[in-house]
Write a protein that holds these residues in place. Sequence first.
Motif, PDB file in Angstrom:
ATOM      1  N   SER A 136     -20.234  -0.363   1.196  1.00 27.86           N
ATOM      2  CA  SER A 136     -21.645  -0.277   1.575  1.00 27.86           C
ATOM      3  C   SER A 136     -22.550  -0.968   0.572  1.00 27.86           C
ATOM      4  O   SER A 136     -23.756  -1.116   0.826  1.00 27.86           O
ATOM      5  CB  SER A 136     -22.055   1.191   1.715  1.00 27.86           C
ATOM      6  N   GLY A 137     -22.016  -1.356  -0.574  1.00 32.07           N
ATOM      7  CA  GLY A 137     -22.801  -2.019  -1.591  1.00 32.07           C
ATOM      8  C   GLY A 137     -23.528  -1.084  -2.525  1.00 32.07           C
ATOM      9  O   GLY A 137     -24.426  -1.505  -3.265  1.00 32.07           O
ATOM     10  N   ALA A 138     -23.153   0.200  -2.507  1.00 32.27           N
ATOM     11  CA  ALA A 138     -23.799   1.199  -3.364  1.00 32.27           C
ATOM     12  C   ALA A 138     -22.969   1.465  -4.609  1.00 32.27           C
ATOM     13  O   ALA A 138     -21.733   1.341  -4.588  1.00 32.27           O
ATOM     14  CB  ALA A 138     -23.992   2.510  -2.600  1.00 32.27           C
ATOM     15  N   GLN A 139     -23.638   1.841  -5.687  1.00 35.80           N
ATOM     16  CA  GLN A 139     -22.936   2.308  -6.872  1.00 35.80           C
ATOM     17  C   GLN A 139     -22.310   3.667  -6.553  1.00 35.80           C
ATOM     18  O   GLN A 139     -22.889   4.478  -5.836  1.00 35.80           O
ATOM     19  CB  GLN A 139     -23.899   2.447  -8.046  1.00 35.80           C
ATOM     20  N   ALA A 140     -21.134   3.917  -7.076  1.00 36.82           N
ATOM     21  CA  ALA A 140     -20.436   5.168  -6.802  1.00 36.82           C
ATOM     22  C   ALA A 140     -20.717   6.199  -7.886  1.00 36.82           C
ATOM     23  O   ALA A 140     -20.770   5.882  -9.072  1.00 36.82           O
ATOM     24  CB  ALA A 140     -18.934   4.929  -6.699  1.00 36.82           C
ATOM     25  N   ILE A 141     -20.901   7.436  -7.440  1.00 40.58           N
ATOM     26  CA  ILE A 141     -20.988   8.584  -8.339  1.00 40.58           C
ATOM     27  C   ILE A 141     -19.790   9.467  -8.041  1.00 40.58           C
ATOM     28  O   ILE A 141     -19.680  10.020  -6.944  1.00 40.58           O
ATOM     29  CB  ILE A 141     -22.291   9.383  -8.119  1.00 40.58           C
ATOM     30  N   LEU A 142     -18.844   9.567  -8.978  1.00 38.36           N
ATOM     31  CA  LEU A 142     -17.673  10.407  -8.765  1.00 38.36           C
ATOM     32  C   LEU A 142     -18.076  11.856  -8.967  1.00 38.36           C
ATOM     33  O   LEU A 142     -18.289  12.311 -10.085  1.00 38.36           O
ATOM     34  CB  LEU A 142     -16.546  10.027  -9.731  1.00 38.36           C
ATOM     35  N   MET A 143     -18.207  12.578  -7.854  1.00 38.90           N
ATOM     36  CA  MET A 143     -18.640  13.972  -7.888  1.00 38.90           C
ATOM     37  C   MET A 143     -17.470  14.887  -8.234  1.00 38.90           C
ATOM     38  O   MET A 143     -16.300  14.538  -8.056  1.00 38.90           O
ATOM     39  CB  MET A 143     -19.220  14.357  -6.530  1.00 38.90           C
ATOM     40  N   ALA A 144     -17.802  16.070  -8.714  1.00 38.75           N
ATOM     41  CA  ALA A 144     -16.773  17.073  -8.973  1.00 38.75           C
ATOM     42  C   ALA A 144     -16.174  17.524  -7.643  1.00 38.75           C
ATOM     43  O   ALA A 144     -16.855  17.608  -6.625  1.00 38.75           O
ATOM     44  CB  ALA A 144     -17.375  18.258  -9.713  1.00 38.75           C
ATOM     45  N   SER A 145     -14.869  17.814  -7.657  1.00 38.07           N
ATOM     46  CA  SER A 145     -14.124  18.139  -6.453  1.00 38.07           C
ATOM     47  C   SER A 145     -13.683  19.595  -6.457  1.00 38.07           C
ATOM     48  O   SER A 145     -12.988  20.043  -7.372  1.00 38.07           O
ATOM     49  CB  SER A 145     -12.880  17.234  -6.359  1.00 38.07           C
ATOM     50  N   ARG A 146     -14.068  20.330  -5.407  1.00 37.00           N
ATOM     51  CA  ARG A 146     -13.593  21.702  -5.264  1.00 37.00           C
ATOM     52  C   ARG A 146     -12.066  21.733  -5.139  1.00 37.00           C
ATOM     53  O   ARG A 146     -11.404  22.620  -5.694  1.00 37.00           O
ATOM     54  CB  ARG A 146     -14.217  22.345  -4.022  1.00 37.00           C
ATOM     55  N   ALA A 147     -11.527  20.771  -4.398  1.00 39.81           N
ATOM     56  CA  ALA A 147     -10.069  20.729  -4.210  1.00 39.81           C
ATOM     57  C   ALA A 147      -9.356  20.507  -5.535  1.00 39.81           C
ATOM     58  O   ALA A 147      -8.329  21.131  -5.819  1.00 39.81           O
ATOM     59  CB  ALA A 147      -9.707  19.631  -3.213  1.00 39.81           C
ATOM     60  N   LEU A 148      -9.893  19.621  -6.371  1.00 40.04           N
ATOM     61  CA  LEU A 148      -9.266  19.366  -7.669  1.00 40.04           C
ATOM     62  C   LEU A 148      -9.397  20.579  -8.579  1.00 40.04           C
ATOM     63  O   LEU A 148      -8.458  20.927  -9.307  1.00 40.04           O
ATOM     64  CB  LEU A 148      -9.893  18.131  -8.317  1.00 40.04           C
ATOM     65  N   ALA A 149     -10.537  21.248  -8.543  1.00 38.53           N
ATOM     66  CA  ALA A 149     -10.715  22.451  -9.354  1.00 38.53           C
ATOM     67  C   ALA A 149      -9.682  23.507  -8.993  1.00 38.53           C
ATOM     68  O   ALA A 149      -9.193  24.245  -9.861  1.00 38.53           O
ATOM     69  CB  ALA A 149     -12.129  23.005  -9.170  1.00 38.53           C
ATOM     70  N   ALA A 150      -9.326  23.589  -7.707  1.00 41.79           N
ATOM     71  CA  ALA A 150      -8.349  24.580  -7.260  1.00 41.79           C
ATOM     72  C   ALA A 150      -6.918  24.162  -7.553  1.00 41.79           C
ATOM     73  O   ALA A 150      -6.057  25.013  -7.831  1.00 41.79           O
ATOM     74  CB  ALA A 150      -8.512  24.822  -5.757  1.00 41.79           C
ATOM     75  N   ALA A 151      -6.646  22.871  -7.505  1.00 44.81           N
ATOM     76  CA  ALA A 151      -5.267  22.398  -7.627  1.00 44.81           C
ATOM     77  C   ALA A 151      -4.845  22.076  -9.060  1.00 44.81           C
ATOM     78  O   ALA A 151      -3.655  22.163  -9.394  1.00 44.81           O
ATOM     79  CB  ALA A 151      -5.067  21.156  -6.756  1.00 44.81           C
TER      80      ALA A 151
END
Length: 383
Positions: free
Chosen positions: A143-158
């Motif tokens: 899309s041409g946007a800068q990415a913001i890697l957000m915190a992941s609920r799934a990663l927090a659980a796994a």
Amino acid sequence: MTIRLPDAQGGLRTYEPRTEPLALTPGTPFTSRTVFSAAHVVADPYADVSPDSPAAVDWDATLAFRRHLWSHGLGVAEAMDTAQRGMGLDWAGAAELIRRSAAEARSVGGRIACGVGTDQITGGSLVEIRTAYEEQLALAEESGAQAILMASRALAAAARGPEDYLEVYGHLLRQSAEPVVLHWLGPMFDPALEGYWGSSDLDAATDTFLEVIAAHPDKVDGVKISLLDAQREIDLRRRLPQGVRCYTGDDFNYPELIAGDAKGFSHALLGIFDPLGPLAAEAVRVLDTGNTAGFRALLEPTVELSRHLFQTPTRFYKTGVVFLAWLAGHQTHFTMVGGLQSARSLPHFARAYELADGLGLFPDPKLAEERMKNLLSLYGVNQ
């Protein structure tokens, strides 16, 4: 004219609204700080949906609000928690939001960064979590946007420990096309993120966070810290590699963090800059001239409103943000995706109205007063 507002003790008090708004006009982008407003979405009030249905979005009003922010020189942080990611807006809705907002940004020359997470899955292995991140990262980049890697609920659980965060984030940073923003969202914003970066000990979590950055400094534009702890942000900011920005996400202490000190300052990526957009932009332009005192004089009076909107339970701050957008005339209704307009009390709304009116945030104070009275009448408060 006066208006009777409910108070926290169950009574009514008389308030006299101001008659003139602040005189704030659109302006050019900033030179001393990079500033993003995390923007809300406008629901479609005519859609026949339930709180657990996919979100029905009023795209025209949603994009018009982003043009409002861009016109004042602010960047837009899209599809973040302010846009109700994981609280009414699912991945399909967020993906459409990213596509539309990125196209709108290109058409008007606005700056945009988009949240990338794993909310198309509710859990899974590290490989599945990584794949979910990759899907969203690809969309943001296409899309041409800068990415913001957000915190992941799934990663927090796994995740079993810090090493799993190092593995997942390291993989994503190695394949990202452009430098990204890493987002550390505290559990006050999302209880499912308790123990992120592998530990509930914030000192240990900070060490892991910095280890991720140190391994890939060329792929990290900056970090967004949302822990509502000013000193912790300052300490972390001073430990960042050269060239990696700190974007404050502290909606309690943003004036002092953006102003900075002799050892540095924070840029900004804030949900409170949704309702404060024009005033925040004016303050940063004053800061651009080197007038730190003038900047703080404009922005510090807004902290009481921000602390009110972000009070516990903090994750419901989005309700106050959309409420103020309605009073300010940016949308014709007070409806939210997921039915989240019910998440705050009438005394909370009354105090938010009073504080925002006192700051001159409403372009048409009379309209805001009329809408506030309409809301009050729905709750049985007659004027």
